[in-house]
Design a protein around this motif. Structure first.
Motif, PDB file in Angstrom:
ATOM      1  N   GLU A 125       0.827  -1.213   0.000  1.00  9.86           N
ATOM      2  CA  GLU A 125       0.000   0.000   0.000  1.00  9.86           C
ATOM      3  C   GLU A 125       0.857   1.257   0.000  1.00  9.86           C
ATOM      4  N   ALA A 126       1.982   1.219   0.710  1.00 11.52           N
ATOM      5  CA  ALA A 126       2.841   2.400   0.789  1.00 11.52           C
ATOM      6  C   ALA A 126       3.563   2.657  -0.524  1.00 11.52           C
ATOM      7  N   MET A 127       3.942   1.597  -1.218  1.00  9.12           N
ATOM      8  CA  MET A 127       4.782   1.739  -2.401  1.00  9.12           C
ATOM      9  C   MET A 127       3.992   1.904  -3.697  1.00  9.12           C
ATOM     10  N   ARG A 128       2.701   1.620  -3.692  1.00 12.46           N
ATOM     11  CA  ARG A 128       1.928   1.729  -4.928  1.00 12.46           C
ATOM     12  C   ARG A 128       1.606   3.182  -5.242  1.00 12.46           C
ATOM     13  N   VAL A 129       1.218   3.432  -6.494  1.00  6.04           N
ATOM     14  CA  VAL A 129       0.734   4.755  -6.874  1.00  6.04           C
ATOM     15  C   VAL A 129      -0.617   4.971  -6.194  1.00  6.04           C
ATOM     16  N   PRO A 130      -0.823   6.112  -5.543  1.00  9.85           N
ATOM     17  CA  PRO A 130      -2.073   6.337  -4.812  1.00  9.85           C
ATOM     18  C   PRO A 130      -3.305   6.264  -5.716  1.00  9.85           C
ATOM     19  N   ARG A 131      -4.388   5.788  -5.132  1.00 10.34           N
ATOM     20  CA  ARG A 131      -5.677   5.862  -5.825  1.00 10.34           C
ATOM     21  C   ARG A 131      -6.154   7.318  -5.834  1.00 10.34           C
ATOM     22  N   VAL A 132      -7.052   7.599  -6.742  1.00 15.78           N
ATOM     23  CA  VAL A 132      -7.610   8.945  -6.835  1.00 15.78           C
ATOM     24  C   VAL A 132      -8.905   9.004  -6.040  1.00 15.78           C
ATOM     25  N   LYS A 133      -8.968   9.947  -5.112  1.00 14.67           N
ATOM     26  CA  LYS A 133     -10.205  10.180  -4.363  1.00 14.67           C
ATOM     27  C   LYS A 133     -10.903  11.386  -4.964  1.00 14.67           C
ATOM     28  N   ARG A 134     -12.116  11.189  -5.459  1.00 15.96           N
ATOM     29  CA  ARG A 134     -12.877  12.239  -6.129  1.00 15.96           C
ATOM     30  C   ARG A 134     -13.945  12.767  -5.195  1.00 15.96           C
ATOM     31  N   LEU A 135     -14.080  14.077  -5.180  1.00 15.43           N
ATOM     32  CA  LEU A 135     -14.949  14.718  -4.190  1.00 15.43           C
ATOM     33  C   LEU A 135     -15.519  16.007  -4.762  1.00 15.43           C
ATOM     34  N   ASP A 136     -16.826  16.203  -4.623  1.00 18.83           N
ATOM     35  CA  ASP A 136     -17.463  17.469  -4.968  1.00 18.83           C
ATOM     36  C   ASP A 136     -17.507  18.349  -3.720  1.00 18.83           C
ATOM     37  N   VAL A 137     -17.053  19.592  -3.852  1.00 20.24           N
ATOM     38  CA  VAL A 137     -17.051  20.530  -2.733  1.00 20.24           C
ATOM     39  C   VAL A 137     -17.821  21.778  -3.141  1.00 20.24           C
TER      40      VAL A 137
ATOM     41  N   TRP B   4       5.836   8.706   5.658  1.00 15.83           N
ATOM     42  CA  TRP B   4       6.999   9.153   6.419  1.00 15.83           C
ATOM     43  C   TRP B   4       7.594   7.953   7.133  1.00 15.83           C
ATOM     44  N   GLY B   5       8.926   7.843   7.088  1.00 13.40           N
ATOM     45  CA  GLY B   5       9.605   6.828   7.883  1.00 13.40           C
ATOM     46  C   GLY B   5       9.265   5.414   7.453  1.00 13.40           C
ATOM     47  N   PRO B   6       8.540   4.662   8.305  1.00 14.97           N
ATOM     48  CA  PRO B   6       8.245   3.264   7.995  1.00 14.97           C
ATOM     49  C   PRO B   6       7.555   3.120   6.642  1.00 14.97           C
ATOM     50  N   PRO B   7       8.068   2.265   5.754  1.00 12.02           N
ATOM     51  CA  PRO B   7       7.464   2.114   4.430  1.00 12.02           C
ATOM     52  C   PRO B   7       6.233   1.215   4.466  1.00 12.02           C
ATOM     53  N   PHE B   8       5.276   1.591   5.305  1.00 19.06           N
ATOM     54  CA  PHE B   8       4.048   0.813   5.476  1.00 19.06           C
ATOM     55  C   PHE B   8       2.864   1.767   5.605  1.00 19.06           C
ATOM     56  N   ARG B   9       1.724   1.337   5.074  1.00 17.82           N
ATOM     57  CA  ARG B   9       0.443   2.005   5.313  1.00 17.82           C
ATOM     58  C   ARG B   9      -0.583   0.916   5.655  1.00 17.82           C
ATOM     59  N   VAL B  10      -1.072   0.952   6.876  1.00 17.41           N
ATOM     60  CA  VAL B  10      -2.001  -0.068   7.346  1.00 17.41           C
ATOM     61  C   VAL B  10      -3.322   0.587   7.698  1.00 17.41           C
ATOM     62  N   PHE B  11      -4.362   0.260   6.958  1.00 19.13           N
ATOM     63  CA  PHE B  11      -5.708   0.826   7.127  1.00 19.13           C
ATOM     64  C   PHE B  11      -5.700   2.346   6.984  1.00 19.13           C
ATOM     65  N   ALA B  12      -4.784   2.868   6.193  1.00 16.44           N
ATOM     66  CA  ALA B  12      -4.712   4.309   5.922  1.00 16.44           C
ATOM     67  C   ALA B  12      -4.196   4.498   4.500  1.00 16.44           C
ATOM     68  N   PRO B  13      -5.022   4.208   3.498  1.00 16.25           N
ATOM     69  CA  PRO B  13      -4.538   4.215   2.109  1.00 16.25           C
ATOM     70  C   PRO B  13      -4.094   5.592   1.649  1.00 16.25           C
ATOM     71  N   SER B  14      -3.070   5.594   0.806  1.00 22.08           N
ATOM     72  CA  SER B  14      -2.600   6.848   0.230  1.00 22.08           C
ATOM     73  C   SER B  14      -3.616   7.350  -0.787  1.00 22.08           C
ATOM     74  N   GLU B  15      -3.499   8.636  -1.136  1.00 23.78           N
ATOM     75  CA  GLU B  15      -4.467   9.184  -2.084  1.00 23.78           C
ATOM     76  C   GLU B  15      -3.910  10.395  -2.820  1.00 23.78           C
ATOM     77  N   ILE B  16      -4.411  10.577  -4.022  1.00 26.29           N
ATOM     78  CA  ILE B  16      -4.341  11.833  -4.753  1.00 26.29           C
ATOM     79  C   ILE B  16      -5.779  12.298  -4.839  1.00 26.29           C
ATOM     80  N   SER B  17      -6.063  13.515  -4.441  1.00 24.15           N
ATOM     81  CA  SER B  17      -7.443  13.973  -4.333  1.00 24.15           C
ATOM     82  C   SER B  17      -7.819  14.865  -5.508  1.00 24.15           C
ATOM     83  N   LEU B  18      -8.988  14.635  -6.053  1.00 20.26           N
ATOM     84  CA  LEU B  18      -9.544  15.492  -7.093  1.00 20.26           C
ATOM     85  C   LEU B  18     -10.798  16.145  -6.538  1.00 20.26           C
ATOM     86  N   LEU B  19     -10.690  17.442  -6.226  1.00 20.80           N
ATOM     87  CA  LEU B  19     -11.830  18.202  -5.713  1.00 20.80           C
ATOM     88  C   LEU B  19     -12.458  18.964  -6.867  1.00 20.80           C
TER      89      LEU B  19
END
Length: 389
Positions: free
Chosen positions: A119-131, A350-365
């Motif tokens: 999860e830490a090393m993959r390209v983040p998924r895109v989170k899409r959001l209307d604001v 940051w630091g530990p190369p792990f993401r557990v139950f906290a997925p990375s994201e690129i956000s599209l607002l």
């Protein structure tokens, strides 16, 4: 205090795996004890060598991985201990109860660490959001804002990852791209190759950047200069105005809240300076690295603040500790009568190369003009081409 915390982090997993009634053969017990002891003793030296004056990337990689591994082992050892006590209270489990708990801790921790590293090393998924921004003019309705935060280029060489992140951002066809700080752990010279793909990112109206707290561990002014070199507009307590179809939006940015204690001349979070000369009738999108700056944004009736910093906790259950310091861990929230805050989980780690139950994201607002703040917006996690995940 540091030694006490470290000893606790290492002691509980050792106790769960080798000394809590598991009754392993003596050679197994001795081997496990020696491994944990060496692990504990070497850890602070590796951290000092990796993140101190020597900046040894190899030592940092080992130390950071150790920190992530021991945190996960500690967490699930604690949960395993609670299950153990519950089983004792219920009088079930039999003589092999401790061994079963120890094996379960190892299996769950190993699985989570393997998955968390992916999860830490993959390209983040895109989170899409209307604001919805009530003061936004109709000419800017539908403005696409991409939020990139916490790339944290560091000891692990992620040039390819950085390139693919830039490609993902470009595929979103943004009007505005924001980097909300924490570009890297290290100086611009150290992370020059990893940061280079940021220069390929495109936006129709503006690409803007603010410093995060990690810039002040290295060369904050150097990163402002580096981002300008890559074609970004550094919002160093200043603003720019973007316009379309006769309507305008103020993009303002402030230095990280830690900047004032950095000793760098002219570096501090200064919202008043960032807004100097703006039209009070125009909507304002403020970029501030840490979500807790929203109290100042709300006092100034900012329409939308965009932040990063939290990583969504990065490794569960650290999100509960983050919540002590920050008002929000991730997502869209309302503060005061007008001010909305969007907190990104960030793209890197940051630091530990792990993401557990906290997925990375690129956000599209997608900004919408409307009659009131969107407290229950439409959201979706997708790939860059819009495929749901």
């Amino acid at each position: 205090m540091i030694l006490l915390v470290l000893s606790t982090l290492f002691f509980l997993p050792w106790w769960t795996l080798f000394a809590s009634g598991v009754d392993w053969p003596f050679p197994v017990f001795v081997t496990g004890t020696v491994v944990f002891a060496c692990w504990l003793v070497s850890f602070p030296f590796l951290m000092a060598r990796g993140h101190g004056r020597r900046h040894s990337d190899r030592a940092a990689r080992i130390a950071d991985s150790t920190l992530g591994m021991i945190w996960v082992l500690f967490t699930w050892s604690a949960l395993g201990g609670l299950v153990h006590l519950l089983l004792i209270g219920l009088g079930t489990g039999g003589p092999d109860r401790a061994r079963i708990i120890a094996a379960a801790v190892v299996v769950v921790s190993t699985g989570l660490l393997a998955w968390g590293h992916h999860e830490a090393m993959r390209v983040p998924r895109v989170k899409r959001l209307d604001v919805s921004l009530p003061r936004l003019g109709g000419g800017l309705d539908g403005t696409r804002v991409v939020v990139l935060a916490d790339t944290h280029f560091g000891p692990i060489d992620r040039v390819d990852w950085s390139t693919r992140v830039a490609e993902t951002v470009n595929a979103l066809d943004a009007d505005i791209v924001i980097h909300a700080g924490d570009i890297a752990d290290g100086t611009p010279a150290q992370r020059r190759e990893q940061s280079a793909p940021l220069g390929t990112i495109r936006a129709r109206l503006a690409k803007v950047y603010v410093t995060g707290n990690h810039e002040y561990f290295g060369e904050a002014q150097g990163w402002l200069d580096r981002m300008a070199e890559l074609g970004w507009e550094p919002l160093h307590n200043r603003h720019v105005v973007v316009e379309r179809s006769g309507d305008a939006l103020v993009l303002a940015g402030v230095d990280d809240v830690t900047a004032g204690s950095s000793g760098l001349p002219g570096h501090r979070a200064n919202l008043q300076g960032a807004l100097t000369g703006t039209d009070p009738d125009r909507p304002v999108l403020l970029v501030a690295h840490q979500p807790k700056y929203v109290r100042h944004a709300a006092d100034a009736d900012i329409d939308l603040q965009v932040s990063g910093h939290t990583h969504g906790g990065q490794i569960w259950p650290f999100n509960f500790l983050v919540r002590i310091d920050q008002p929000v861990v991730h997502g869209l929230s309302l503060h005061g009568a007008r001010t909305q805050l969007y907190t990104s989980r960030g793209a890197g780690f940051w630091g530990p190369p792990f993401r557990v139950f906290a997925p990375s994201e690129i956000s599209l607002l997608t900004l919408r003009s409307g009659d009131g703040p969107a407290t229950a917006p439409r959201t979706a996690d997708t790939t860059a081409d819009g495929t749901p995940t």
